[in-house]
Motif scaffolding. Structure first.
Motif, short mmCIF file in Angstrom:
data_model
loop_
_atom_site.label_atom_id
_atom_site.label_comp_id
_atom_site.label_asym_id
_atom_site.label_seq_id
_atom_site.Cartn_x
_atom_site.Cartn_y
_atom_site.Cartn_z
N VAL A 97 34.26 34.03 50.08
CA VAL A 97 35.33 33.23 49.50
C VAL A 97 34.84 32.51 48.24
O VAL A 97 35.52 32.52 47.19
CB VAL A 97 35.86 32.21 50.52
N VAL A 98 33.66 31.89 48.31
CA VAL A 98 33.11 31.20 47.14
C VAL A 98 32.90 32.20 46.00
O VAL A 98 33.22 31.92 44.83
CB VAL A 98 31.78 30.50 47.49
N GLY A 99 32.39 33.37 46.32
CA GLY A 99 32.18 34.39 45.30
C GLY A 99 33.47 34.80 44.61
O GLY A 99 33.52 34.93 43.38
N ALA A 100 34.53 34.99 45.41
CA ALA A 100 35.81 35.38 44.83
C ALA A 100 36.39 34.29 43.95
O ALA A 100 37.05 34.58 42.94
CB ALA A 100 36.79 35.73 45.96
N VAL A 101 36.15 33.02 44.30
CA VAL A 101 36.70 31.91 43.53
C VAL A 101 35.96 31.72 42.20
O VAL A 101 36.58 31.50 41.14
CB VAL A 101 36.65 30.61 44.36
N VAL A 102 34.62 31.81 42.22
CA VAL A 102 33.84 31.47 41.03
C VAL A 102 33.63 32.66 40.09
O VAL A 102 33.34 32.45 38.90
CB VAL A 102 32.47 30.87 41.40
N ALA A 103 33.78 33.88 40.57
CA ALA A 103 33.51 35.06 39.73
C ALA A 103 34.31 35.06 38.42
O ALA A 103 33.75 35.37 37.36
CB ALA A 103 33.75 36.34 40.51
N PRO A 104 35.60 34.74 38.42
CA PRO A 104 36.34 34.76 37.14
C PRO A 104 35.86 33.72 36.13
O PRO A 104 36.10 33.86 34.93
CB PRO A 104 37.79 34.47 37.58
N HIS A 105 35.17 32.69 36.60
CA HIS A 105 34.77 31.58 35.72
C HIS A 105 33.34 31.71 35.20
O HIS A 105 33.07 31.30 34.07
CB HIS A 105 34.94 30.25 36.46
N ILE A 106 32.43 32.24 36.01
CA ILE A 106 31.02 32.31 35.60
C ILE A 106 30.51 33.74 35.52
O ILE A 106 29.32 33.95 35.26
CB ILE A 106 30.13 31.47 36.53
N GLY A 107 31.35 34.72 35.76
CA GLY A 107 30.92 36.11 35.69
C GLY A 107 30.34 36.58 37.01
O GLY A 107 29.93 35.78 37.87
N THR A 108 30.30 37.88 37.17
CA THR A 108 29.88 38.46 38.44
C THR A 108 28.44 38.12 38.78
O THR A 108 28.12 37.75 39.91
CB THR A 108 30.06 39.99 38.40
N PHE A 109 27.55 38.22 37.81
CA PHE A 109 26.13 38.04 38.12
C PHE A 109 25.78 36.57 38.30
O PHE A 109 24.89 36.22 39.09
CB PHE A 109 25.28 38.72 37.06
N GLY A 110 26.49 35.67 37.61
CA GLY A 110 26.34 34.25 37.92
C GLY A 110 26.85 33.95 39.31
O GLY A 110 26.28 33.12 40.03
N MET A 111 27.91 34.64 39.70
CA MET A 111 28.47 34.47 41.03
C MET A 111 27.46 34.85 42.11
O MET A 111 27.36 34.19 43.15
CB MET A 111 29.73 35.33 41.16
N VAL A 112 26.66 35.90 41.86
CA VAL A 112 25.66 36.32 42.85
C VAL A 112 24.69 35.18 43.14
O VAL A 112 24.36 34.89 44.30
CB VAL A 112 24.90 37.57 42.36
N ILE A 155 38.84 26.19 51.16
CA ILE A 155 38.72 26.66 49.77
C ILE A 155 39.78 27.71 49.46
O ILE A 155 40.38 27.72 48.38
CB ILE A 155 37.31 27.23 49.52
N SER A 156 40.02 28.59 50.41
CA SER A 156 40.97 29.69 50.18
C SER A 156 42.39 29.31 50.54
O SER A 156 43.32 30.11 50.31
CB SER A 156 40.56 30.91 51.00
N GLU A 157 42.56 28.12 51.15
CA GLU A 157 43.88 27.70 51.66
C GLU A 157 44.43 28.71 52.66
O GLU A 157 45.63 28.94 52.76
CB GLU A 157 44.86 27.48 50.51
N GLY A 158 43.50 29.34 53.39
CA GLY A 158 43.89 30.29 54.42
C GLY A 158 44.36 31.63 53.90
O GLY A 158 44.87 32.45 54.68
N ARG A 159 44.20 31.88 52.59
CA ARG A 159 44.69 33.12 52.00
C ARG A 159 43.53 34.04 51.62
O ARG A 159 42.41 33.61 51.40
CB ARG A 159 45.51 32.82 50.74
N THR A 160 43.83 35.32 51.51
CA THR A 160 42.88 36.29 50.96
C THR A 160 42.87 36.16 49.45
O THR A 160 43.93 36.12 48.81
CB THR A 160 43.29 37.72 51.35
#
Length: 337
Positions: A97-112, A155-160
């Motif tokens: 969930v954290v990865g899906a939330v932050v990936a658009p903002h810091i990029g995929t590899f920052g998300m890792v 974080i996800s508000e119960g959503r995918t």
């Protein structure tokens, strides 16, 4: 003057005169129930279904169980150290969930990096609560299981949560192939290899075994017992987060309900592999064997169209039998000493 009878080597578990090749082979199999069970399972499954031993089916099983496998690696270290961790599946969900939330903002590899840090923090908190707070591992990690799952839902508000990921990440962590082998299987296999080497050949691995076998003696030998325990729980958290990255790469979404009961499957794999709950001994390789026993059991039952409820019954029976054999082996070993 009488002569002493010639001395012959005796294989444990066999009569003195049973020194044939078949006798030795039988003794070797009996000494390792997990490997014996896997061999028997493969033979029976191959006879029951012509699709079982196909390359596509076997690699599909490997791919399906990569996430549980990573959690099982971390659990092997935890259980050998004398602990237990019930939070692996929840850390996986929180990481995805954290990865899906932050990936658009810091990029995929920052998300890792962020996701692995989340796993490390969760694992370290487990270790800190256990060592500094003196909370039993079962209770501490049960609490983390609830907290991490709750945070994922908040974080996800119960959503995918769908997200866009770099093609290289999706290739290695989700849908890529190297020849006929899925890339996530190769990644997980490398983790198993590195973990096996670390456990058997490094100071860290030896200390983990000493802490699980005799924490008082380990402390008197100068080992930071509490520090080692925090280290193995942190390692487990990082590997659970890595499993979350595999989930994210494969499905492309953060799912707060992901990883349900993965921790129980991981514990089952470790126990089937022969690592006792009392700690002190264990093997990454045998945890892999235990993982394959569970994975292939589910697979052959699926191929035979057996009800999912019956599959859960089969898993429970396998776990109980594995623990029974583990206790018997431990009792035999103590008697021989």
């Amino acid at each position: 003057m009488s002569k002493n009878p010639p001395v012959t080597s005796v294989t444990p578990g066999l009569p003195p005169d049973d020194l044939s090749v078949m006798g030795r082979a039988r003794a070797l199999l009996l000494q390792n129930v997990a490997v014996t069970g896997l061999i028997v399972l493969v033979i029976i499954s191959a006879l029951l279904s012509p699709h079982f031993l196909t390359a596509d089916n076997i690699f599909n099983v490997f791919r399906q169980w990569t996430m549980v496998g990573l959690i099982a690696v971390g659990l092997t270290f935890v259980i050998i150290s004398g602990g237990i961790d019930l939070s692996g599946g929840s850390i996986l969900a929180l990481s995805a969930v954290v990865g899906a939330v932050v990936a658009p903002h810091i990029g995929t590899f920052g998300m890792v990096g962020v996701v692995l840090l989340v796993g490390a923090v969760c694992g370290y908190v487990n270790g800190a609560v256990i060592t500094w707070g003196k909370v039993p591992p079962f209770v501490a990690t049960l609490g983390m299981m609830t907290v991490a799952r709750g945070l994922a839902l908040i974080i996800s508000e119960g959503r995918t949560i769908p997200t866009q990921l770099a093609p290289d990440f999706v290739y290695w962590f989700g849908r890529g192939y190297i020849g006929v082998v899925p890339a996530p299987v190769i990644l997980t296999g490398l983790v198993f290899i590195f973990a096996a080497v670390a456990l058997k050949y490094t100071t860290f691995g030896r200390f983990v075994c000493l802490v699980g076998d005799n924490p008082v003696g380990a402390h008197r030998s100068g080992i930071n017992v509490d520090g080692m325990k925090r280290s193995v729980y942190t390692l487990h958290g990082v590997l659970a987060a890595l499993a979350g990255l595999l989930f994210l790469g494969r499905l492309g979404v953060g799912e707060p309900t992901a990883g349900m009961l993965f921790e129980l499957s991981g514990i089952a794999a470790v126990v089937i592999g022969g690592t006792p709950f009392t700690g002190g001994i264990g093997s990454i390789g045998l945890s892999f064997v235990g993982l394959m026993v569970i994975g292939l059991t589910y697979n052959i039952l699926n191929l035979l169209s057996v009800s999912p409820y019956a599959q859960d019954v089969a898993r429970g029976v396998i776990i109980v039998i594995a623990v029974m054999f583990s206790i018997r082996r431990m009792g035999t070993g103590k008697a021989r000493r």
